[in-house]
Design a protein around this motif. Structure first.
Motif, short mmCIF file in Angstrom:
data_model
loop_
_atom_site.label_atom_id
_atom_site.label_comp_id
_atom_site.label_asym_id
_atom_site.label_seq_id
_atom_site.Cartn_x
_atom_site.Cartn_y
_atom_site.Cartn_z
N GLN C 395 62.14 19.64 -14.81
CA GLN C 395 62.56 18.66 -15.84
C GLN C 395 64.04 18.32 -15.70
N VAL C 397 65.54 18.19 -12.70
CA VAL C 397 65.54 17.27 -11.56
C VAL C 397 65.05 15.90 -12.02
N ARG C 398 64.08 15.92 -12.90
CA ARG C 398 63.58 14.65 -13.43
C ARG C 398 64.70 13.90 -14.16
N ALA C 399 65.50 14.62 -14.91
CA ALA C 399 66.64 13.98 -15.60
C ALA C 399 67.59 13.38 -14.58
#
Lengths: 100, 499, 503
Positions: C395, C397-399
Motif C-alpha cells: 500500500q 508502494v501504491r501511494a
C-alpha cells in the motif's frame, strides 16, 4: 520468504479450502514463484510514505438512521434472502450441526 | 487505595486481575451498514437485508447515528475522540458471520483513551474514587444467532442480529475483585443509559461482556488470561470471575498452567468451560475494509455531540449533594438510574412551581418521599417507576398539601395509597374524604379534654414527673381526631392543659 | 447492405430514434447472431433473448407513444456475468455460484436498462475476474473471433477477465458489452480483440451488485466498437450511488456531447519506464505511430517519468489477492451457491460432517485453481507476522505510484502508452505459468492502482494480423481528455479490420 507444505496446509485451512497432498505439492512451488517475485517490493524505499487508504480523495459518507429507506438495502425480504439457500429450514438457514 | 480481595489458595494468597470488553448495542432504528431494522424479538430472518446476508456484490454504508452515539459515549467517559478512524475487517469463518469477516475497528478506533469512576462500596470492599481505565471504544457489527436445538443434525441460522451496531468498550485490566467488575458494569450501564447510546437491556442481549481473568501473586507480573465470552448479567460477570479465578488458582497450585483460551459461561452452574469450536489460533488477518473510506470527523460534529450530552450521573450526584443538600446516600440512589433522576427532577420542578419556592428548599422532603414512600408503595406491587400510576406532577400536588399543612404526614401515606389505587389526584381525594388537617383550636381543645379525662391516672403520673407520657397524649389526641389534628396545635394545647 | 449487427451503439440508437428500423428488428438480428456464434465462441454463459426482445418492445412502444428515448435505446448488449441480474443466473464464471439467481439487479445494469438497452445474455469471463485470457472460467474458455494471418487455426485468447465481452463485441454478436477492470480486465481484452474499452475513474460506476474481486480496484466500464459508443455507454453506466460508500458524488458529464479530437493545447506524456527492454517491435512501432497521430491532432508530446512502474505489478499481486481472499469468504455454502458435504466420518463432528468441513469441501469444489491460488496468496500476506512486510509495504508502494502520476499530470494532460506488451496469445500458451500470465497486465495495472481513467483504442494490426491497442491514461475525474485523445487516434488509425466469420 518461502513457504513449505506445512505452511500452505495451514493457509489453506485458514482459507477453508480443503487440499489433499497432491494439491499441496502442486501449490507449494507456484506460491513460492509468486512470493519470490513480489519480494522485490522490499527494494522500494518507502520511508516517510503513508500506506494508501483511499485511491481517489473522497471522504466516507454516512447515511441517515432510517429503516428500509431504500428497499434494496432494507429488511423484510426473507423470501429473497432465503431464495438461493441450499437448506432453508422454517425461515432459517440450515447448516450442519455446530457444537460450541 | 487498593482492593483487599484475595483468593486463598493452598499455597497462599492470590490476586485476581480483571479486564472487561463490554459489547453494547447502539440504540438505533437501522443496522450499522444496512437499512434493516434492529427491533428485538422479530421472526427469524425478517430483519435481514441483502447486505446483511452478504449476497454477492453487496456493500456497506455506515449509519451516521451509530457514529454519533459512539462519539457521545466517548465524550461521556472523557475519552479522546479520534478525528480520523477507519473500519477494518476481522476475517474468520462461522455460520453466524455471513461475510466471512466482521467489520470492526482494530488499527484506528473511533474513541481512544478514557476512564470512569466506580461507586465506592465499603461493604463490598470498593474504595472511594476507584478509577477504571478504558482503553478504547470501537464500532463493529454484531453477528447472527445460531440455534442448535431445533433439528437433530442441523443448526439453524437467524441473521436478524447480523449487522446490528455494537460499541465494544474495552477496559484496562484495572479491576481486582468481582465486586469491582460488577460495579464497573453497573456504572458503565448507567452512563450508556444517561447518554442514550444503549438501552442497557442485558436480558435482550443489548449489553454483554467478555470477561478477561488472570491471577497472580499480589504485586507480581500479570498471569496468563482467559476470555469468557458473552456473559450477560452483572451477577453472571461476578460469578464467572469467581469461578474462573478459583479454577486458575487450583490449576496452578496443582502444577498446571493456564492456557490463553476462549471459554463459555454456563449460567445454570455458574461455571466456565473451554469452547469446543476452536478458532484458528486467532489469526484474524485484519486489514482496512476496502469497501469503506476513512471516517473523518469535523469539530462541528464533535461539538454537536458534546452539546447534546445530558448531565451525567457523577455530576448530578455532586449537584444533588452540593446544591440540593441531599445526603450522599439519597443522591447516590436518585442518580443511579437515569429514570429515577428524571422522575425526581420533574417532581422537584413541579413542587417548586406550585410552592413558588426554590428547589433547594423542597429537595429533601421530595427525595425522602420518593425514596421511602413512593418506592415502598411501588415495591409492594412490583411496579417499576416508569409505570407508576402516580406522575411527578401528582406527587408534587401531594407534597404541597403536606407542606401547606392541609394534611399530616401520616394522612399523606393514606392519600398516596388511594392515589395509586384510583389514579385520582391528591387534592380531590383529600377533599372527597374530608382528610384535611384541622387547626380549629376549639375542636382540638375538646379532643384534648376528652383524652385527659379518660386517662386521669396517666395525667397524674405525668404530673409526678413521667414526662415521657407526653407522646402518649399526643397519639391519643390524634387518634381521637382521626389523624387530622394539626400536630403543632395539638402539642401546644396539650402543653397548656398539662402545664 | 449493412447488417444491423454491424452497427454500434450510436448507429442503432439513432436508427431506432429516426425510424430506420425498429428496436425489435435489431434485437432479433443480434439474438440470431448470438445463437449462431456462441457454440463456437462460448462468449455467453447464458443467453437471454427474451430480455433483449422485451427491452426492444418497450423502446418501440415508447417511440410510438412519442416519448423521449434513452441514450441506449434499442441497443442490445452483453452483460459480463459479474453483474447481478435479477432473475437471471449470475455466476462470476465460478462453479461455486452455479445456479445462483439474484433477487436484485446491480446498479450499473439497472441504469443501462433504464437507458433503453436490452440484454442478450450473461458474458463469460475469467473466474471471479481473475485472469488475463478467459481460461479460468468454470464454463469453458472463450475463443477469440480473431485468428492469426498465418493460415493456422490456433484458437486465440480474447484476453481477460472480460473475455466474453471482448469476443462478443469483436465478433459483432453484441453491439456493446459491460466490462469490469481490476488490473486491466477491460483494456487488455479490448486491445486483444480490436475494440475500444474504458475504465473510468474509481468510483464513477457503482460497485453495488457487482461480484467483488478487489474492492479498492474494481471498476465497471463499457466495451464497444469505438470511442463515441464508449462515451455514450459510460454516460449511461456512471453516476452517484448512495449504496456504494466509495461512489463519487459528482454529476456525470456529457462525455459524448463534448467529444473533441482537436488536441491543440493538450500535452501528452510518454512515460519512459514503459519502454522496456526487449519490447515487442510491433508494439513499439504502434506506440510511435500513436505519438505521431497525437502530434498530428495538435498535441504537444513530452517525455515523462513514472519511476515506480516496475513495482506496480508486484504491489497489485499483493493487494488484489489480499482483498479477494476476504471478499470471497462469503462463498461458504450457507446462504446460496454450491454446498458440498464431505462423507460422514471424515470430519471431526460426531454425526456427519461439521460446519467447518462443509466450508472446506464447498470451497475446494467450488473455486477453480487460479482463484484458490489467489485466495491462498491473499490469506498468506495478511496472516500474522507478514501483514506489514507484504500488505502495508504494497500500500505504500501504491501511494508512490499514485504520486508518480500526480507529478506527471503536473506536466501533461493525458498519458499515452501501449495497452499490452504483446498481441493476443494462443489459448494454453501461458496458462501453465501464472507469473507469465500476470505480466500481461504490466502496462494496465499502474492506472488501476492509482484509480485513474484509462482506455484502450485499436491502433492497427501486428505482422500476424492481430490487433494492437494503445492506452490513454488521464487525471482522476478527467475521462473527457482520455476520450478525446482516444478519438484523435481512432480517426487517424482508421481501424476497420474485423475478424472473419469462421464460426
Amino acid at each position: 520468504m518461502s513457504v513449505d507444505k506445512e505452511t500452505v496446509a495451514r493457509i489453506a485451512n485458514l482459507a477453508r479450502i480443503r487440499m489433499d497432498d497432491a494439491a499441496l505439492d502442486r501449490m507449494v512451488p507456484e506460491l513460492n514463484n509468486i512470493l519470490a517475485w513480489v519480494e522485490q517490493l522490499g527494494e522500494v524505499d518507502c520511508s516517510g510514505v503513508e500506506p494508501m487508504t483511499a485511491v481517489i480523495p473522497n471522504t466516507l459518507r454516512l447515511r441517515d438512521d432510517v429503516v428500509n429507506a431504500d428497499p434494496l438495502t432494507g429488511g423484510g425480504v426473507r423470501d429473497a434472502v432465503l431464495a438461493n439457500a441450499p437448506a432453508p429450514e422454517h425461515g432459517f438457514f440450515g447448516v450442519p450441526k455446530v457444537i460450541e | 487505595m487498593v482492593s483487599s480481595y484475595r483468593i486463598q489458595g493452598a499455597t497462599g494468597e492470590w490476586e485476581v486481575v480483571i479486564g472487561l470488553e463490554v459489547h453494547a448495542q447502539i440504540t438505533t432504528q437501522a443496522k450499522l451498514f444496512s437499512g434493516a431494522a434492529t427491533a428485538f424479538g422479530a421472526e427469524p430472518n425478517t430483519q435481514v437485508s441483502l447486505v446483511d446476508a452478504a449476497m454477492p456484490g453487496m456493500l456497506p454504508v455506515p449509519n451516521a447515528e451509530c457514529i454519533r452515539q459512539a462519539v457521545r459515549t466517548g465524550l461521556a467517559i472523557d475519552a479522546a475522540i479520534n478525528r480520523w478512524s477507519r473500519f477494518d475487517r476481522k476475517n474468520y469463518f462461522y455460520a453466524d458471520l455471513p461475510q466471512g469477516y466482521q467489520i470492526s475497528q482494530l488499527y484506528h478506533p473511533l474513541v481512544g483513551e478514557g476512564s470512569l469512576t466506580i461507586d465506592a462500596d465499603e461493604k463490598a470492599g470498593i474504595p472511594a474514587d476507584k478509577v477504571i481505565g478504558i482503553e478504547r471504544i470501537h464500532v463493529e457489527q454484531d453477528a447472527g444467532k445460531l440455534m442448535h436445538d431445533q433439528h437433530p443434525t442441523m443448526s439453524y441460522v437467524d441473521l436478524n442480529r447480523s449487522g446490528v451496531a455494537l460499541m465494544e468498550i474495552v477496559s484496562r485490566p484495572d479491576m481486582r475483585s468481582p465486586a469491582e467488575a460488577g460495579a464497573y458494569v453497573r456504572k458503565l450501564r448507567a452512563i450508556l443509559r444517561y447518554v442514550g447510546s444503549c438501552d442497557g437491556n442485558m436480558e435482550e442481549g443489548s449489553m454483554r461482556a467478555d470477561v478477561n481473568v488472570s491471577v497472580r501473586r499480589p504485586g507480581e507480573e500479570f498471569g496468563t488470561r482467559t476470555e469468557t465470552k458473552n456473559v450477560n448479567s452483572v451477577r453472571f460477570v461476578m460469578q464467572a470471575i469467581e469461578h474462573e479465578a478459583r479454577r486458575q488458582v487450583d490449576l496452578i497450585e496443582d502444577g498446571g498452567t493456564v492456557v490463553q483460551e476462549t471459554r463459555l459461561f454456563d449460567p445454570g452452574t455458574g461455571t466456565t468451560r473451554a469452547m469446543r469450536s476452536k478458532e484458528d489460533a486467532h489469526d484474524y488477518r485484519y486489514f482496512p475494509d476496502p469497501d469503506l473510506l476513512p471516517l473523518e470527523l469535523d469539530e462541528a460534529f464533535i461539538a454537536e455531540c458534546r452539546a447534546s450530552l445530558p448531565e451525567l450521573p457523577d455530576a448530578k450526584r455532586r449537584r444533588y449533594e452540593g446544591e440540593l443538600g441531599l445526603s450522599a446516600y439519597n443522591a447516590g440512589v436518585l442518580t443511579a438510574e437515569v429514570e429515577t433522576a428524571g422522575w425526581f427532577e420533574e417532581l422537584l420542578a413541579a413542587s417548586a412551581a406550585k410552592a413558588g419556592k426554590p428547589e433547594a428548599e423542597l429537595a429533601k422532603p421530595a427525595a425522602n418521599w420518593l425514596l421511602s414512600e413512593l418506592f415502598g408503595a411501588l415495591n409492594k406491587t412490583g411496579t417499576a417507576l416508569a409505570d407508576s400510576p402516580v406522575t411527578p406532577a401528582a406527587g408534587a400536588e401531594l407534597l404541597a398539601l403536606v407542606a401547606k399543612g392541609t394534611i399530616s404526614g401520616s394522612i399523606a401515606k393514606q392519600v398516596l395509597e388511594k392515589m395509586l389505587a384510583s389514579g385520582d389526584g391528591a387534592e380531590a381525594i383529600v377533599e372527597r374524604e374530608g382528610l384535611m388537617q384541622t387547626s380549629d383550636t376549639s375542636a382540638i381543645e375538646a379532643a384534648v379534654d376528652q383524652v385527659l379525662a379518660a386517662n386521669a391516672d396517666k395525667v397524674a403520673e405525668f404530673k409526678a414527673g413521667k414526662e415521657a407520657l407526653f407522646g402518649f397524649f399526643v397519639g391519643q389526641t390524634m387518634k381521637a381526631m382521626q389523624g387530622k389534628g394539626n400536630p403543632q396545635l395539638v402539642n401546644q394545647v396539650l402543653r397548656q392543659k398539662l402545664g | 447492405m449493412t447488417e444491423l449487427t454491424d452497427l454500434g451503439i450510436k448507429a442503432i440508437r439513432d436508427g431506432v430514434v429516426g425510424g430506420s428500423f425498429t428496436a425489435v428488428e435489431v434485437a432479433e438480428a443480434f439474438n440470431a447472431a448470438v445463437a449462431a456464434a456462441n457454440p463456437a465462441l462460448n462468449a455467453f454463459i447464458v443467453t437471454t433473448p427474451d430480455h433483449a426482445l422485451d427491452a426492444a418492445r418497450r423502446v418501440d412502444a415508447q417511440r410510438s407513444a412519442g416519448e423521449t428515448l434513452g441514450a441506449m435505446a434499442g441497443v442490445p448488449i452483453g452483460m459480463k456475468d459479474l453483474f447481478a441480474t435479477k432473475g437471471v443466473q449470475t455466476t462470476a464464471a465460478s462453479h461455486i455460484l452455479e445456479g445462483f439467481v439474484p433477487p436484485y439487479e446491480s446498479t450499473v445494469s439497472q441504469k443501462l436498462w433504464d437507458a433503453g438497452a436490452g440484454m442478450l445474455g450473461k458474458l463469460n469471463l475469467d473466474q471471479f475476474a481473475m485472469g488475463s485470457s478467459n481460461e479460468t472460467s468454470y464454463f469453458g474458455n472463450v475463443i477469440s473471433p480473431w485468428r492469426r494471418a498465418d493460415g493456422g487455426n490456433a484458437p486465440l485468447a480474447p484476453g481477460g477477465s472480460s473475455g466474453g465481452s471482448s469476443a462478443a463485441v469483436a465478433a459483432r454478436i453484441a453491439a456493446a458489452a459491460t466490462g469490469t477492470d481490476t488490473g486491466g480486465s477491460i483494456r487488455q481484452p479490448a486491445a486483444f480483440t480490436g475494440i475500444t474499452g474504458i475504465k473510468p475513474t474509481y468510483g464513477r460506476c457503482s460497485r453495488w451488485g457487482v461480484v467483488a474481486f478487489a474492492s479498492s480496484l474494481d471498476q465497471a466500464g463499457p466495451m464497444a466498437r469505438d470511442v463515441t459508443d464508449c462515451a455514450i455507454m459510460l454516460g449511461a453506466m456512471a453516476g452517484f450511488d448512495p449504496k456504494d460508500a466509495t461512489s463519487l458524488d459528482l454529476p456525470v458529464p456529457d462525455w459524448a456531447g463534448a467529444l473533441n479530437a482537436d488536441l491543440r493545447g493538450v500535452k501528452v506524456g510518454i512515460p519512459r519506464e514503459y519502454r522496456m527492454d526487449g519490447m515487442d517491435a510491433d508494439v513499439a512501432a504502434s506506440w510511435d505511430q500513436g505519438i505521431a497521430w497525437l502530434k498530428d491532432a495538435g498535441a504537444e508530446v513530452i517525455d515523462i517519468s513514472l519511476p515506480h512502474t516496475h513495482h506496480a505489478l508486484p504491489a497489485y499481486y499483493i493487494i488484489a489477492p489480499a482483498e479477494a481472499s476476504s471478499n470471497l469468504a462469503r462463498y461458504d455454502g450457507v446462504r446460496y451457491g454450491l454446498r458440498e458435504l464431505p462423507e460422514p466420518g471424515s470430519g471431526s463432528g460426531t454425526s456427519g460432517a461439521g460446519l467447518q468441513d462443509m466450508y472446506a469441501a464447498t470451497r475446494a469444489a467450488g473455486f477453480g485453481d487460479e482463484v484458490k491460488r489467489r485466495i491462498l496468496i491473499g490469506t498468506y500476506v495478511l496472516s500474522a507476522g507478514f501483514y506489514d512486510a507484504y500488505y502495508t509495504q504494497a500500500q505504500k508502494v501504491r501511494a508512490l505510484i499514485a504520486r508518480d502520476f500526480e507529478r506527471a499530470f503536473e506536466r501533461c494532460d493525458v498519458i499515452l502508452a501501449p495497452t499490452c506488451p504483446t498481441a493476443a496469445f494462443g489459448l494454453g500458451e501461458k496458462s501453465a505459468d501464472p507469473l507469465a500470465m500476470y505480466l500481461n497486465d504490466v502496462f494496465a495495472v499502474p492506472a488501476s492502482l492509482a484509480g485513474l481513467p484509462a482506455m484502450s483504442v485499436p491502433a492497427g494490426l501486428n505482422r500476424e494480423g492481430l490487433p494492437l491497442g494503445l492506452q490513454l491514461i488521464g487525471r482522476a475525474f478527467d475521462e473527457q481528455s482520455v476520450l478525446n485523445a482516444g478519438l484523435a487516434i481512432e480517426q487517424r488509425a482508421g481501424f476497420n479490420a474485423k475478424p472473419e466469420t469462421w464460426w
